[in-house]
Scaffold this motif. Structure first.
Motif, PDB file in Angstrom:
ATOM      1  N   GLU A  29      17.937  48.314 110.071  1.00 40.50           N
ATOM      2  CA  GLU A  29      17.151  48.837 108.944  1.00 40.50           C
ATOM      3  C   GLU A  29      18.022  49.349 107.802  1.00 40.50           C
ATOM      4  O   GLU A  29      17.645  49.226 106.623  1.00 40.50           O
ATOM      5  N   ASP A  30      19.192  49.924 108.111  1.00 39.89           N
ATOM      6  CA  ASP A  30      19.989  50.508 107.025  1.00 39.89           C
ATOM      7  C   ASP A  30      20.949  49.510 106.365  1.00 39.89           C
ATOM      8  O   ASP A  30      21.746  49.882 105.504  1.00 39.89           O
ATOM      9  N   GLY A  31      20.899  48.255 106.783  1.00 37.31           N
ATOM     10  CA  GLY A  31      21.675  47.216 106.105  1.00 37.31           C
ATOM     11  C   GLY A  31      23.051  46.955 106.678  1.00 37.31           C
ATOM     12  O   GLY A  31      23.742  46.025 106.243  1.00 37.31           O
ATOM     13  N   ARG A  32      23.470  47.754 107.679  1.00 37.48           N
ATOM     14  CA  ARG A  32      24.808  47.540 108.240  1.00 37.48           C
ATOM     15  C   ARG A  32      24.942  46.184 108.915  1.00 37.48           C
ATOM     16  O   ARG A  32      25.994  45.535 108.840  1.00 37.48           O
ATOM     17  N   ALA A  33      23.881  45.733 109.573  1.00 41.34           N
ATOM     18  CA  ALA A  33      23.941  44.450 110.281  1.00 41.34           C
ATOM     19  C   ALA A  33      24.067  43.289 109.303  1.00 41.34           C
ATOM     20  O   ALA A  33      24.862  42.365 109.508  1.00 41.34           O
ATOM     21  N   ALA A  34      23.289  43.317 108.231  1.00 38.84           N
ATOM     22  CA  ALA A  34      23.381  42.261 107.221  1.00 38.84           C
ATOM     23  C   ALA A  34      24.772  42.225 106.603  1.00 38.84           C
ATOM     24  O   ALA A  34      25.339  41.152 106.347  1.00 38.84           O
TER      25      ALA A  34
ATOM     26  N   ASP B 260      29.389  35.470  98.901  1.00 30.56           N
ATOM     27  CA  ASP B 260      28.097  36.029  98.492  1.00 30.56           C
ATOM     28  C   ASP B 260      26.949  35.396  99.287  1.00 30.56           C
ATOM     29  O   ASP B 260      25.822  35.314  98.799  1.00 30.56           O
ATOM     30  N   PHE B 261      27.229  34.963 100.508  1.00 27.77           N
ATOM     31  CA  PHE B 261      26.230  34.178 101.228  1.00 27.77           C
ATOM     32  C   PHE B 261      24.942  34.942 101.462  1.00 27.77           C
ATOM     33  O   PHE B 261      23.852  34.406 101.247  1.00 27.77           O
ATOM     34  N   VAL B 262      25.017  36.187 101.918  1.00 22.84           N
ATOM     35  CA  VAL B 262      23.797  36.935 102.215  1.00 22.84           C
ATOM     36  C   VAL B 262      22.950  37.117 100.961  1.00 22.84           C
ATOM     37  O   VAL B 262      21.723  37.002 100.992  1.00 22.84           O
ATOM     38  N   GLU B 263      23.603  37.380  99.834  1.00 23.13           N
ATOM     39  CA  GLU B 263      22.867  37.608  98.586  1.00 23.13           C
ATOM     40  C   GLU B 263      22.311  36.320  97.988  1.00 23.13           C
ATOM     41  O   GLU B 263      21.262  36.320  97.344  1.00 23.13           O
ATOM     42  N   ASN B 264      23.026  35.198  98.183  1.00 25.91           N
ATOM     43  CA  ASN B 264      22.648  33.940  97.520  1.00 25.91           C
ATOM     44  C   ASN B 264      22.585  32.772  98.495  1.00 25.91           C
ATOM     45  O   ASN B 264      23.017  31.661  98.179  1.00 25.91           O
ATOM     46  N   TYR B 265      22.043  33.016  99.680  1.00 27.71           N
ATOM     47  CA  TYR B 265      22.014  31.961 100.706  1.00 27.71           C
ATOM     48  C   TYR B 265      21.289  30.695 100.245  1.00 27.71           C
ATOM     49  O   TYR B 265      21.692  29.582 100.592  1.00 27.71           O
TER      50      TYR B 265
ATOM     51  N   ASN C  74      15.935  31.929 108.004  1.00 28.70           N
ATOM     52  CA  ASN C  74      15.105  32.859 108.765  1.00 28.70           C
ATOM     53  C   ASN C  74      15.920  34.066 109.217  1.00 28.70           C
ATOM     54  O   ASN C  74      15.463  35.215 109.146  1.00 28.70           O
ATOM     55  N   ALA C  75      17.168  33.815 109.676  1.00 33.69           N
ATOM     56  CA  ALA C  75      18.019  34.899 110.166  1.00 33.69           C
ATOM     57  C   ALA C  75      18.433  35.845 109.050  1.00 33.69           C
ATOM     58  O   ALA C  75      18.424  37.073 109.225  1.00 33.69           O
ATOM     59  N   VAL C  76      18.807  35.297 107.900  1.00 36.07           N
ATOM     60  CA  VAL C  76      19.225  36.155 106.783  1.00 36.07           C
ATOM     61  C   VAL C  76      18.046  36.992 106.307  1.00 36.07           C
ATOM     62  O   VAL C  76      18.193  38.201 106.029  1.00 36.07           O
ATOM     63  N   GLU C  77      16.879  36.396 106.215  1.00 39.10           N
ATOM     64  CA  GLU C  77      15.691  37.157 105.802  1.00 39.10           C
ATOM     65  C   GLU C  77      15.366  38.252 106.819  1.00 39.10           C
ATOM     66  O   GLU C  77      14.909  39.343 106.451  1.00 39.10           O
ATOM     67  N   PHE C  78      15.602  37.968 108.075  1.00 40.26           N
ATOM     68  CA  PHE C  78      15.405  38.975 109.128  1.00 40.26           C
ATOM     69  C   PHE C  78      16.377  40.128 108.939  1.00 40.26           C
ATOM     70  O   PHE C  78      16.005  41.311 108.970  1.00 40.26           O
TER      71      PHE C  78
END
Length: 435
Positions: free
Chosen positions: A302-307, A322-327, A255-259
């Motif tokens: 919104e601009d992706g810095r947080a992710a 690669d966790f964010v990309e392939n969680y 849920n957090a990564v998708e957020f």
């Protein structure tokens, strides 16, 4: 002064000075005070309370019972957030990288699940390889390089609080507002913070369900924090339903990564996350205007810095690069998933949020006793929020379980926790701000 004399003074509702409080805390730390004496002191405080300066002195003495971090070499403000606990409360996972992306440093020392509430540390440990209890050197390195690190409390951080809380837990003295205040703030001050924002929950899924009592706690924490030299604001947020639409460990990480990536953001969860981020930027001194602070936090999301910051933190603490990309490829999954269907048509008009949390515990996603091992894969997702319109047979939740029997039990608990009838009156999720 003898420990017994300090207890007698508080028993008789007298005000203790800072030296007497420091002596009591030393007795708690080095066991110069027996368990019976610590329990008697806790009960005296519960019954007679403490003045603000007493609570501040207790906070500082417990802070100084162990390690205290020093972040004075960092080029930006050091700030953190603490929640009093809830169900589906994965705010920290998004908040830390958002605020770090805005120029703050967030050394977030978090706890495990307690009772029906989930623990941030348990959620992070569902990520393969993630080192949730690094040594001080690695912790400092990650905070310096990434801007945030979410870890667990070490045995050297406010150790007096650990013993004190353990005795309070078995002597019916946990509910004392001065002792709750000192317990929370001693650990936050030991983390070396420059400012703090509290998320104080109220409602049927909160430890302090009554709004007025929750507000009293928020006023106590902010006042004692300031008396101890720590700027602190508090938000009072509604926990009459799960905050995220997921409750568990790996499912809340998803849920957090998708957020963070923008794949899916629930409005209610986003309101709390961004409000807390904005308040952190204000208390840290990066923004003076609350609206501008919220806009700054939203831009970093919104601009992706947080992710990007979240991914860097996970990697720096031993997780996949690669966790964010392939969680989905890295997180554990439960053996079975089952839709829980609405028994009739109507609106979700009440949720027993505490029972939702207990259902996760029964699935294995929490602990009945402190030695229990948590199953990171189990939990609940797609939890229908208050006010949702459902037809008979529509799913109101998905159970993630490791056996049919566990799924059957969770299904029964969920159906009992959900009330479907007339449309409820909408309530704001952020009820008040104490600043």
């Amino acid at each position: 002064m003898l420990i017994a004399e300090i207890i007698r003074k508080k028993r008789d509702a007298q005000v203790l000075n800072s030296d007497e409080i420091a002596q009591m805390v030393r007795g708690i730390s080095d066991e110069g005070a027996s368990d019976a004496q610590v329990a008697a002191f806790a009960m005296a405080v519960l019954l007679n309370g403490m003045e603000r300066q007493e609570a501040a002195a207790l906070t500082l003495a417990m802070r100084d019972s162990g390690d205290v971090f020093d972040w004075s070499d960092l080029p930006g403000p050091v700030v953190d957030k603490h929640s009093t606990g809830g169900v589906g409360d994965n705010v920290s996972l998004m908040l830390a990288p958002i605020v770090a992306a805005c120029g703050c440093y967030v050394p977030m020392i978090s706890g495990r699940g307690l009772g029906h509430t989930g623990g941030t540390l348990d959620k992070m440990e569902s990520i393969p390889g993630y080192v949730a209890t690094p040594d001080n050197s690695l912790f400092s390195k990650v905070v310096n390089q990434v801007g945030c690190a979410i870890i667990g409390q070490t045995s050297h951080l406010a150790p007096a609080d650990k013993r004190f809380y353990g005795i309070r837990d078995v002597t019916a003295t946990v509910e004392s507002i001065p002792l709750i205040t000192a317990s929370i703030l001693s650990k936050k001050l030991a983390a070396g913070l420059g400012s703090l924002v509290m998320d104080v929950k109220f409602g049927n899924g909160a430890f302090m369900s009554d709004f007025d009592k929750a507000r009293d706690l928020a006023v106590s924490i902010t006042g004692v924090a300031r008396a101890a030299g720590l700027p602190c604001h508090a938000l009072l947020t509604d926990m009459n339903q799960p905050l995220a639409d997921a409750a568990g460990n790996a499912v809340e990480v998803v849920n957090a990564v998708e957020f963070l990536t923008g794949a899916r953001r629930e409005t209610r969860l986003a309101e709390v996350v961004i409000a807390l981020c904005g308040e952190m930027l204000v208390t840290a001194g990066l923004q003076s205007d609350r609206l501008k602070a919220v806009e700054t936090a939203m831009a970093a999301l919104e601009d992706g810095r947080a992710a990007e910051r979240f991914g860097q933190m996970v990697t720096a603490l031993g997780g996949p690069s690669d966790f964010v990309e392939n969680y989905a490829a890295h997180l554990p999954e439960a053996a079975l998933q089952r839709d829980i269907l609405a028994p009739h048509t109507g609106f979700v008009n009440a949720i027993d949020t505490r029972d939702i949390g207990l259902a996760v515990v029964e699935l294995g996603g929490g602990r009945r006793i402190s030695s229990d091992k948590v199953n990171p894969a189990v939990g609940l997702t797609r939890l229908a929020p208050l006010g949702a319109k459902v037809e008979k047979g529509d799913p109101i939740a998905v159970v993630h379980a490791d056996s049919k029997d566990a799924a059957d039990l969770a299904q029964a608990q969920l159906l009992a926790a959900y009330s479907i009838g007339d449309r409820p009156e909408a309530q704001p999720v952020v009820r008040d701000i104490i600043d």
